[in-house]
Write a protein that holds these residues in place. Sequence first.
Motif, short mmCIF file in Angstrom:
data_model
loop_
_atom_site.label_atom_id
_atom_site.label_comp_id
_atom_site.label_asym_id
_atom_site.label_seq_id
_atom_site.Cartn_x
_atom_site.Cartn_y
_atom_site.Cartn_z
N LEU A 190 0.83 -1.21 0.00
CA LEU A 190 0.00 0.00 0.00
C LEU A 190 0.86 1.25 0.00
CD1 LEU A 190 -2.72 1.48 0.29
CD2 LEU A 190 -2.56 1.10 2.77
N ASP A 191 0.74 2.04 -1.07
CA ASP A 191 1.46 3.31 -1.14
C ASP A 191 0.52 4.39 -1.66
OD1 ASP A 191 1.25 2.84 -3.86
OD2 ASP A 191 3.38 2.57 -4.19
N VAL A 192 1.06 5.55 -2.00
CA VAL A 192 0.23 6.66 -2.46
C VAL A 192 -0.59 6.27 -3.68
CG1 VAL A 192 0.27 8.99 -3.42
CG2 VAL A 192 1.76 8.42 -1.50
N HIS A 193 0.06 5.64 -4.67
CA HIS A 193 -0.63 5.30 -5.92
C HIS A 193 -1.73 4.27 -5.69
CE1 HIS A 193 2.33 7.57 -8.14
NE2 HIS A 193 3.32 6.86 -7.61
N SER A 194 -1.37 3.14 -5.09
CA SER A 194 -2.36 2.07 -4.91
C SER A 194 -3.47 2.53 -3.95
CB SER A 194 -1.70 0.79 -4.39
OG SER A 194 -1.02 1.01 -3.17
N GLY A 195 -3.11 3.32 -2.94
CA GLY A 195 -4.11 3.82 -2.01
C GLY A 195 -5.12 4.75 -2.67
N ALA A 198 -7.36 2.71 -4.98
CA ALA A 198 -8.27 1.89 -4.19
C ALA A 198 -9.43 2.72 -3.63
CB ALA A 198 -7.51 1.21 -3.05
N ARG A 199 -9.15 3.94 -3.21
CA ARG A 199 -10.21 4.81 -2.69
C ARG A 199 -11.19 5.20 -3.79
NH1 ARG A 199 -5.45 6.48 -0.07
NH2 ARG A 199 -5.51 5.91 2.15
N LYS A 207 -8.32 7.28 5.19
CA LYS A 207 -7.53 8.28 4.47
C LYS A 207 -6.03 8.05 4.61
CE LYS A 207 -11.08 11.85 4.70
NZ LYS A 207 -11.45 13.21 5.19
N GLN A 208 -5.55 7.60 5.78
CA GLN A 208 -4.11 7.37 5.96
C GLN A 208 -3.70 6.04 5.36
OE1 GLN A 208 -6.42 8.04 8.40
NE2 GLN A 208 -5.44 8.92 10.19
N ASN A 209 -2.48 5.99 4.84
CA ASN A 209 -1.93 4.72 4.34
C ASN A 209 -1.15 4.04 5.46
OD1 ASN A 209 -2.93 5.01 1.72
ND2 ASN A 209 -1.18 6.23 1.09
N ASP A 210 -1.88 3.45 6.40
CA ASP A 210 -1.25 2.82 7.56
C ASP A 210 -1.73 1.37 7.69
OD1 ASP A 210 -3.87 3.11 8.41
OD2 ASP A 210 -3.42 4.56 10.00
N ALA A 211 -1.39 0.72 8.79
CA ALA A 211 -1.73 -0.69 8.97
C ALA A 211 -3.24 -0.93 8.97
CB ALA A 211 -1.10 -1.21 10.27
N LYS A 212 -3.99 0.01 9.52
CA LYS A 212 -5.45 -0.15 9.54
C LYS A 212 -6.03 -0.06 8.13
CE LYS A 212 -5.92 1.62 14.25
NZ LYS A 212 -6.40 2.74 15.11
N ALA A 213 -5.46 0.85 7.33
CA ALA A 213 -5.89 0.95 5.94
C ALA A 213 -5.53 -0.32 5.17
CB ALA A 213 -5.25 2.17 5.28
#
Length: 245
Positions: A190-195, A198-199, A207-213
């Motif tokens: 999960l990074d800026v592009h894939s995130g 995906a949204r 909204k954050q690209n973290d473990a919960k996302a």
Amino acid sequence: MDAKVLQYNRPDFIESDPIQIPHLFSKKEDIEISGFLTATIAWGNRKSIINNSKKMMTFMEYSPYEFVMNHQEQDLEALLPFVHRTFNGIDFITFIKGLQHIYKSHQGLESVFSKNNEKHSLQSSIHHFKKVFFEIEHLPRTQKHVSDPLKNSAAKRINMYLRWMVRNDNTGVDFGIWKNISPSQLSCPLDVHSGNVARKLGLLKRKQNDAKALQELDNSLRKLDSEDPVKYDFALFGLGVFEGF
């Protein structure tokens, strides 16, 4: 999504991707070591990542396993000039020592990542790997170059590396050389592009690209394909980077 996987999960994907570095090798240990080091510096400009990964291989005379296991002190000193963003020569030396420790004391990278995993997640395995990797003497600063999902990191680079090693795509991109871990356990890098993609597709709301996302995205992708959920990394990445979706 399935059509985009077929479009991007092809051998010509290798030409512009850091995965080309481990594809230079045929021996299992060379593939997994070169892949790990390449994935470690895989942030920023892709051309720079590839060029600096090649420099790392040059330092190791394109025999990464041999270098890790049998280097001399002067061989390590030669690594000091290396730098990729915040990853410097001292970090490089520490990683070589950490890898030697993994192979000499813990039966290799696959063995360590195969421990502590859960049915649908390798995030605890990554946490376990980080602890084992840094059992050697090291500077605290070097630890930042291995993410810890249990500290809410999406651990993009390690999840990408695990995709390379575990997933057998039958097209010659991912390697599938690790047999003790199932592709169904993998998580999407999960990074800026894939995130962002995906949204836009409604696969991710956080909204954050973290473990919960990452967990939310994993759940969405497993509904599409429970056996090979991270094949959609190709679709998300391709749509974001190559198509500006």
